[in-house]
Design a protein around this motif. Structure first.
Motif, short mmCIF file in Angstrom:
data_model
loop_
_atom_site.label_atom_id
_atom_site.label_comp_id
_atom_site.label_asym_id
_atom_site.label_seq_id
_atom_site.Cartn_x
_atom_site.Cartn_y
_atom_site.Cartn_z
N THR A 276 0.85 -1.19 0.00
CA THR A 276 0.00 0.00 0.00
C THR A 276 0.88 1.23 0.00
N HIS A 277 0.46 2.27 -0.70
CA HIS A 277 1.22 3.52 -0.71
C HIS A 277 0.30 4.69 -1.03
N LYS A 278 0.41 5.72 -0.22
CA LYS A 278 -0.41 6.91 -0.39
C LYS A 278 0.09 7.99 0.56
N ASP A 279 -0.02 9.25 0.13
CA ASP A 279 0.30 10.40 0.98
C ASP A 279 1.69 10.31 1.59
N GLY A 280 2.66 9.85 0.78
CA GLY A 280 4.04 9.79 1.23
C GLY A 280 4.40 8.60 2.09
N PHE A 281 3.44 7.72 2.33
CA PHE A 281 3.68 6.55 3.17
C PHE A 281 3.63 5.29 2.32
N VAL A 282 4.58 4.37 2.56
CA VAL A 282 4.68 3.13 1.80
C VAL A 282 4.82 1.98 2.78
N TRP A 283 4.10 0.87 2.50
CA TRP A 283 4.12 -0.27 3.42
C TRP A 283 3.94 -1.54 2.61
N ALA A 284 4.78 -2.52 2.85
CA ALA A 284 4.68 -3.82 2.18
C ALA A 284 4.76 -4.92 3.21
N ALA A 285 4.03 -6.00 2.95
CA ALA A 285 4.04 -7.17 3.84
C ALA A 285 4.13 -8.43 3.00
N VAL A 286 4.91 -9.40 3.48
CA VAL A 286 5.18 -10.62 2.73
C VAL A 286 5.15 -11.81 3.67
N ALA A 287 4.63 -12.94 3.16
CA ALA A 287 4.65 -14.20 3.92
C ALA A 287 4.90 -15.35 2.96
N ARG A 288 5.35 -16.46 3.49
CA ARG A 288 5.46 -17.68 2.70
C ARG A 288 4.07 -18.27 2.48
N THR A 289 3.84 -18.83 1.31
CA THR A 289 2.53 -19.44 1.04
C THR A 289 2.29 -20.67 1.91
N ALA A 290 3.34 -21.23 2.48
CA ALA A 290 3.15 -22.32 3.44
C ALA A 290 2.49 -21.83 4.72
N ASP A 291 2.58 -20.51 4.97
CA ASP A 291 2.00 -19.92 6.18
C ASP A 291 0.72 -19.15 5.92
N ALA A 292 0.64 -18.47 4.77
CA ALA A 292 -0.52 -17.62 4.47
C ALA A 292 -1.06 -17.94 3.09
N LEU A 293 -2.37 -18.12 3.03
CA LEU A 293 -3.02 -18.31 1.75
C LEU A 293 -2.99 -17.02 0.94
N SER A 294 -3.25 -15.92 1.60
CA SER A 294 -3.19 -14.59 0.99
C SER A 294 -3.23 -13.57 2.12
N LEU A 295 -2.87 -12.33 1.79
CA LEU A 295 -2.97 -11.26 2.77
C LEU A 295 -3.19 -9.93 2.08
N GLY A 296 -3.76 -9.00 2.82
CA GLY A 296 -3.99 -7.65 2.30
C GLY A 296 -3.73 -6.63 3.39
N ILE A 297 -3.09 -5.52 3.04
CA ILE A 297 -2.85 -4.44 3.99
C ILE A 297 -3.26 -3.12 3.35
N ASP A 298 -3.57 -2.14 4.19
CA ASP A 298 -3.90 -0.81 3.69
C ASP A 298 -3.60 0.22 4.76
N ALA A 299 -3.25 1.42 4.33
CA ALA A 299 -3.04 2.55 5.23
C ALA A 299 -3.69 3.77 4.60
N GLU A 300 -4.45 4.50 5.39
CA GLU A 300 -5.15 5.68 4.91
C GLU A 300 -4.95 6.83 5.88
N ARG A 301 -4.77 8.02 5.33
CA ARG A 301 -4.66 9.20 6.18
C ARG A 301 -6.01 9.49 6.84
N ARG A 302 -6.00 9.91 8.08
CA ARG A 302 -7.22 10.29 8.76
C ARG A 302 -7.86 11.50 8.06
N ILE A 303 -9.16 11.53 8.00
CA ILE A 303 -9.88 12.53 7.23
C ILE A 303 -10.77 13.37 8.12
N ASP A 304 -11.22 14.52 7.57
CA ASP A 304 -12.13 15.38 8.32
C ASP A 304 -13.58 15.05 7.96
#
Length: 229
Positions: free
Chosen positions: A92-120
């Protein structure tokens, strides 16, 4: 609660970008078998996000495997990351922030991450009709301010999409998932699919995940553990 980062402090610099990754303490929102790397871009230039995300992914793989990423992370027709054999992950990447996550398929079928700036409240009002279902207006109860609730709903549904799309190979949208519980105190959420996506992920399938909140952003993750023989 801080974002989990499992690589040593390092600065990447080339002619186009500077990406600082940093170690942050705390319990995080990912299980121990997931390696992740987060960082900030020195310049908020959208042209740099793709490369920054891949650099964070490569750093997470080094931490996971103890060696470099032999095959670069590719890009699918829908823009999704294509991971080397034996790995699954999310970026995930937005507003100057970048984040990645990785796992072995022996441990995780799939994964998803997200980061969002707080809004008004104004921004929350504009996106709520697109993101939120009427029955989600009280998700999380009075502990969540309305704008924070909308930011979390948006992020939760992004994480669910990133996790499930590689498995179902079908685009689906915000109203395909109803978020029925958000517990900011223990950093968890629960959603239910409202439409069938595949034989395994049918209507009524429960999706659980974790969340974190700080002064700038909300962070969410969904990790489907691999079935053990």
């Amino acid at each position: 609660m801080s974002v989990p980062v499992s690589v040593q402090l390092r600065t990447y610099t080339d002619e186009r970008m500077e990406l600082d990754t940093r170690m942050e303490p705390g319990p995080g929102i990912l299980p121990p078998f997931v390696s992740s790397c987060a960082g900030t871009l020195a310049v908020d230039d959208h042209r740099q996000y793709f490369e920054a995300g891949r650099q964070c992914a490569a750093a997470a793989v080094r931490s996971l495997r103890g060696g470099p990423l032999a095959t670069p992370v590719g890009r699918g027709a829908a823009g999704e990351p294509l991971w080397p054999e034996g790995l699954t992950g999310s970026i995930t990447h937005k507003d100057g922030f970048v984040w990645a996550a990785v796992a072995r398929t022996a441990d995780a079928l799939s994964l998803g991450i997200d980061a969002e700036r707080r809004i008004d409240d104004g921004c929350a009002g504009r996106i709520s009709r697109v993101v939120a279902l009427p029955q989600e207006r009280d998700a999380g109860g009075s502990a969540l301010a309305p704008a924070l609730r909308i930011a979390l709903l948006f992020s939760i549904k992004e994480s669910v999409f990133k996790c499930l799309y590689p498995l179902v190979r079908k685009r689906f949208y915000y109203h395909a998932l109803e978020v029925r519980d958000i517990d900011a105190s223990d950093g968890t959420f629960r959603g239910v699919l409202l439409e069938p996506l595949s034989p395994e992920f049918g209507e009524g399938r429960v999706i659980d995940g974790r969340l974190a909140i700080d002064r700038q952003r909300v962070y969410t993750s969904v990790v489907l553990a691999a079935e053990r023989p």
